[in-house]
Write a protein that holds these residues in place. Structure first.
Motif, PDB file in Angstrom:
ATOM      1  N   ALA A  68       0.844  -1.201   0.000  1.00 21.66           N
ATOM      2  CA  ALA A  68       0.000   0.000   0.000  1.00 21.66           C
ATOM      3  C   ALA A  68       0.880   1.251   0.000  1.00 21.66           C
ATOM      4  O   ALA A  68       0.594   2.227  -0.709  1.00 21.66           O
ATOM      5  CB  ALA A  68      -0.926  -0.009   1.208  1.00 21.66           C
ATOM      6  N   ALA A  69       1.964   1.232   0.795  1.00 24.81           N
ATOM      7  CA  ALA A  69       2.863   2.379   0.845  1.00 24.81           C
ATOM      8  C   ALA A  69       3.545   2.604  -0.502  1.00 24.81           C
ATOM      9  O   ALA A  69       3.850   3.744  -0.870  1.00 24.81           O
ATOM     10  CB  ALA A  69       3.905   2.174   1.938  1.00 24.81           C
ATOM     11  N   ALA A  70       3.789   1.522  -1.235  1.00 28.06           N
ATOM     12  CA  ALA A  70       4.403   1.634  -2.559  1.00 28.06           C
ATOM     13  C   ALA A  70       3.411   2.109  -3.615  1.00 28.06           C
ATOM     14  O   ALA A  70       3.820   2.439  -4.735  1.00 28.06           O
ATOM     15  CB  ALA A  70       4.994   0.288  -2.978  1.00 28.06           C
ATOM     16  N   GLY A 176       8.021   6.168 -10.233  1.00 31.87           N
ATOM     17  CA  GLY A 176       7.952   4.931  -9.463  1.00 31.87           C
ATOM     18  C   GLY A 176       8.285   5.160  -7.997  1.00 31.87           C
ATOM     19  O   GLY A 176       8.927   6.154  -7.625  1.00 31.87           O
ATOM     20  N   ARG A 177       7.880   4.214  -7.155  1.00 29.68           N
ATOM     21  CA  ARG A 177       8.038   4.356  -5.713  1.00 29.68           C
ATOM     22  C   ARG A 177       8.823   3.190  -5.127  1.00 29.68           C
ATOM     23  O   ARG A 177       8.726   2.056  -5.611  1.00 29.68           O
ATOM     24  CB  ARG A 177       6.668   4.423  -5.019  1.00 29.68           C
ATOM     25  CG  ARG A 177       5.793   5.577  -5.463  1.00 29.68           C
ATOM     26  CD  ARG A 177       4.450   5.547  -4.745  1.00 29.68           C
ATOM     27  NE  ARG A 177       4.614   5.820  -3.331  1.00 29.68           N
ATOM     28  CZ  ARG A 177       4.575   7.043  -2.808  1.00 29.68           C
ATOM     29  NH1 ARG A 177       4.398   8.105  -3.558  1.00 29.68           N
ATOM     30  NH2 ARG A 177       4.716   7.213  -1.504  1.00 29.68           N
ATOM     31  N   VAL A 178       9.575   3.479  -4.079  1.00 23.54           N
ATOM     32  CA  VAL A 178      10.245   2.452  -3.292  1.00 23.54           C
ATOM     33  C   VAL A 178       9.661   2.479  -1.892  1.00 23.54           C
ATOM     34  O   VAL A 178       9.370   3.555  -1.352  1.00 23.54           O
ATOM     35  CB  VAL A 178      11.777   2.672  -3.260  1.00 23.54           C
ATOM     36  CG1 VAL A 178      12.156   4.047  -2.749  1.00 23.54           C
ATOM     37  CG2 VAL A 178      12.472   1.591  -2.443  1.00 23.54           C
ATOM     38  N   ALA A 179       9.442   1.298  -1.318  1.00 21.61           N
ATOM     39  CA  ALA A 179       8.915   1.175   0.043  1.00 21.61           C
ATOM     40  C   ALA A 179       9.690   0.083   0.767  1.00 21.61           C
ATOM     41  O   ALA A 179       9.749  -1.056   0.293  1.00 21.61           O
ATOM     42  CB  ALA A 179       7.422   0.857   0.030  1.00 21.61           C
ATOM     43  N   TYR A 269      10.514   0.023  14.420  1.00 16.03           N
ATOM     44  CA  TYR A 269      10.209  -0.576  13.117  1.00 16.03           C
ATOM     45  C   TYR A 269       9.577   0.508  12.243  1.00 16.03           C
ATOM     46  O   TYR A 269       8.682   1.216  12.694  1.00 16.03           O
ATOM     47  CB  TYR A 269       9.251  -1.752  13.296  1.00 16.03           C
ATOM     48  CG  TYR A 269       9.350  -2.796  12.221  1.00 16.03           C
ATOM     49  CD1 TYR A 269       8.881  -2.544  10.944  1.00 16.03           C
ATOM     50  CD2 TYR A 269       9.919  -4.035  12.463  1.00 16.03           C
ATOM     51  CE1 TYR A 269       8.971  -3.503   9.949  1.00 16.03           C
ATOM     52  CE2 TYR A 269      10.015  -4.999  11.477  1.00 16.03           C
ATOM     53  CZ  TYR A 269       9.546  -4.725  10.229  1.00 16.03           C
ATOM     54  OH  TYR A 269       9.644  -5.663   9.242  1.00 16.03           O
ATOM     55  N   TYR A 270      10.039   0.609  11.002  1.00 22.05           N
ATOM     56  CA  TYR A 270       9.625   1.708  10.133  1.00 22.05           C
ATOM     57  C   TYR A 270       9.240   1.212   8.741  1.00 22.05           C
ATOM     58  O   TYR A 270       9.731   0.179   8.280  1.00 22.05           O
ATOM     59  CB  TYR A 270      10.764   2.710   9.952  1.00 22.05           C
ATOM     60  CG  TYR A 270      11.244   3.369  11.218  1.00 22.05           C
ATOM     61  CD1 TYR A 270      10.661   4.539  11.688  1.00 22.05           C
ATOM     62  CD2 TYR A 270      12.311   2.829  11.938  1.00 22.05           C
ATOM     63  CE1 TYR A 270      11.113   5.161  12.848  1.00 22.05           C
ATOM     64  CE2 TYR A 270      12.773   3.439  13.094  1.00 22.05           C
ATOM     65  CZ  TYR A 270      12.172   4.601  13.543  1.00 22.05           C
ATOM     66  OH  TYR A 270      12.627   5.201  14.695  1.00 22.05           O
ATOM     67  N   VAL A 271       8.384   2.002   8.098  1.00 19.23           N
ATOM     68  CA  VAL A 271       8.195   1.916   6.656  1.00 19.23           C
ATOM     69  C   VAL A 271       8.713   3.229   6.074  1.00 19.23           C
ATOM     70  O   VAL A 271       8.269   4.311   6.464  1.00 19.23           O
ATOM     71  CB  VAL A 271       6.724   1.709   6.267  1.00 19.23           C
ATOM     72  CG1 VAL A 271       6.569   1.745   4.740  1.00 19.23           C
ATOM     73  CG2 VAL A 271       6.207   0.387   6.809  1.00 19.23           C
ATOM     74  N   VAL A 272       9.674   3.118   5.168  1.00 21.45           N
ATOM     75  CA  VAL A 272      10.302   4.285   4.560  1.00 21.45           C
ATOM     76  C   VAL A 272      10.005   4.255   3.060  1.00 21.45           C
ATOM     77  O   VAL A 272      10.250   3.239   2.391  1.00 21.45           O
ATOM     78  CB  VAL A 272      11.819   4.298   4.804  1.00 21.45           C
ATOM     79  CG1 VAL A 272      12.439   5.582   4.245  1.00 21.45           C
ATOM     80  CG2 VAL A 272      12.133   4.152   6.297  1.00 21.45           C
ATOM     81  N   THR A 273       9.458   5.357   2.559  1.00 21.54           N
ATOM     82  CA  THR A 273       9.073   5.417   1.145  1.00 21.54           C
ATOM     83  C   THR A 273       9.723   6.621   0.467  1.00 21.54           C
ATOM     84  O   THR A 273      10.088   7.613   1.105  1.00 21.54           O
ATOM     85  CB  THR A 273       7.551   5.523   0.998  1.00 21.54           C
ATOM     86  OG1 THR A 273       7.080   6.662   1.720  1.00 21.54           O
ATOM     87  CG2 THR A 273       6.864   4.279   1.509  1.00 21.54           C
ATOM     88  N   ALA A 274       9.853   6.518  -0.845  1.00 25.80           N
ATOM     89  CA  ALA A 274      10.376   7.623  -1.647  1.00 25.80           C
ATOM     90  C   ALA A 274       9.903   7.435  -3.087  1.00 25.80           C
ATOM     91  O   ALA A 274       9.464   6.345  -3.485  1.00 25.80           O
ATOM     92  CB  ALA A 274      11.905   7.675  -1.587  1.00 25.80           C
ATOM     93  N   VAL A 275      10.004   8.514  -3.877  1.00 24.35           N
ATOM     94  CA  VAL A 275       9.497   8.521  -5.249  1.00 24.35           C
ATOM     95  C   VAL A 275      10.594   9.010  -6.178  1.00 24.35           C
ATOM     96  O   VAL A 275      11.306   9.977  -5.863  1.00 24.35           O
ATOM     97  CB  VAL A 275       8.271   9.449  -5.360  1.00 24.35           C
ATOM     98  CG1 VAL A 275       7.747   9.477  -6.807  1.00 24.35           C
ATOM     99  CG2 VAL A 275       7.166   9.001  -4.418  1.00 24.35           C
ATOM    100  N   ARG A 276      10.712   8.334  -7.308  1.00 26.66           N
ATOM    101  CA  ARG A 276      11.620   8.852  -8.349  1.00 26.66           C
ATOM    102  C   ARG A 276      10.901   9.935  -9.141  1.00 26.66           C
ATOM    103  O   ARG A 276       9.780   9.728  -9.623  1.00 26.66           O
ATOM    104  CB  ARG A 276      12.060   7.716  -9.290  1.00 26.66           C
ATOM    105  CG  ARG A 276      13.030   8.239 -10.354  1.00 26.66           C
ATOM    106  CD  ARG A 276      13.474   7.177 -11.320  1.00 26.66           C
ATOM    107  NE  ARG A 276      14.242   7.797 -12.408  1.00 26.66           N
ATOM    108  CZ  ARG A 276      14.603   7.165 -13.511  1.00 26.66           C
ATOM    109  NH1 ARG A 276      14.289   5.895 -13.707  1.00 26.66           N
ATOM    110  NH2 ARG A 276      15.291   7.807 -14.442  1.00 26.66           N
ATOM    111  N   GLY A 277      11.541  11.076  -9.267  1.00 26.64           N
ATOM    112  CA  GLY A 277      10.922  12.211  -9.958  1.00 26.64           C
ATOM    113  C   GLY A 277      10.695  11.931 -11.431  1.00 26.64           C
ATOM    114  O   GLY A 277      11.373  11.110 -12.048  1.00 26.64           O
TER     115      GLY A 277
END
Length: 278
Positions: A68-70, A176-179, A269-277
């Motif tokens: 879902a985070a991705a 695209g997204r990384v999670a 404990y974490y969920v870390v997300t980021a997006v490629r521009g």
């Protein structure tokens, strides 16, 4: 489109080689159903007796949190880094209707087990599931190949988060997204690694690496990814994990110290997300 290409095994730390090879961590009953993660227990009533059904639900739900985070959408292509036995890949195919799922793992024994565990899916969905060998820091995959990159409870083993972030950015398409879901220290206090090593054997033997969550978020930023977000989910991980461990270990034994370390503010404990521009 199964990928049975045999590559030279990338360098891996000896403790990782043993734990996921001859040690077969996934064969322990604490990791029911073929998954190898601590679980996300929000939907499980921890006041009731826990059985394998609830344990498997917790592990599946951790994948659902990450997917879902991705922001994975039907028809997209997803890469799982550190896929283990491919159970998360199978769940993704079953519930998210992707065009393609690639499971990547550094350990050849894990990939062998994954191909055995998912043999039926590989036969039924040969164009939508494949397994490849590769390190998080050196992915044997094409530029812009994926809409989403996920990793569930593997990043604590990655020796180089900066290289991992650069590779994730490389293989993601624009937008695209990384999670990533994993456990990290809450800050960069220099005593954290020693404190965790005293409590937990997996930190003492080097299987898990004590690093602040900011190390990953900053690595994503440094790789040119944007919209970096860090979410703590420890409240839904550690109590349930400890409750499940109580079937085998008494309070005061080292596996029960995961909850103690969390309650002591050493890690989370974490969920870390980021997006490629674009």
């Amino acid at each position: 489109m199964t990928d049975d290409t045999q590559r030279a095994c990338p360098d891996m730390r000896p403790v990782v080689r043993e734990t996921y090879g001859p040690g077969d961590l996934g064969g322990h009953p604490i990791f029911a159903g073929g998954f190898i993660n601590f679980g996300y227990w929000q939907a499980v009533d921890l006041d009731l007796p826990l059985h394998e059904e609830q344990r498997i639900r917790s592990q599946e739900d951790l994948y659902r949190q990450v997917l879902a985070a991705a922001g994975l959408l039907p028809g997209q292509r997803v890469l799982e880094v550190g896929c283990g036995l491919g159970m998360g890949c199978a769940l993704t195919l079953r519930e998210y209707a992707p065009a393609m799922v690639t499971g990547m793992d550094i350990h050849p024994e894990q990939l062998r087990r994954a191909r055995e565990a998912q043999a039926d899916l590989l036969r039924q969905e040969p164009q939508r599931l494949r397994f490849v060998q590769g390190a998080a820091e050196e992915m044997p995959l094409a530029v812009g190949e994926f809409d989403a990159v996920i990793s569930v409870e593997a990043a604590q083993h990655f020796p180089d988060l900066t290289a991992f972030a650069a590779q994730a950015a490389r293989v993601l398409r624009p937008g695209g997204r990384v999670a990533v879901a994993s456990f990290f220290t809450v800050d960069d206090a220099p005593q954290r690694p020693e404190e965790l090593a005293k409590l937990l054997d997996t930190f003492a033997n080097g299987l898990d690496i004590a690093r602040p969550v900011a190390a990953l978020s900053q690595a994503f930023t440094g790789a040119g990814l944007g919209e970096v977000r860090v979410e703590s989910i420890g409240a839904h991980v550690w109590p349930g994990w400890d409750r499940w461990l109580s079937r085998w270990w008494a309070p005061g034994t080292w596996p029960r110290n995961f909850l103690r370390a969390y309650q002591g503010g050493l890690f989370d404990y974490y969920v870390v997300t980021a997006v490629r521009g674009r």
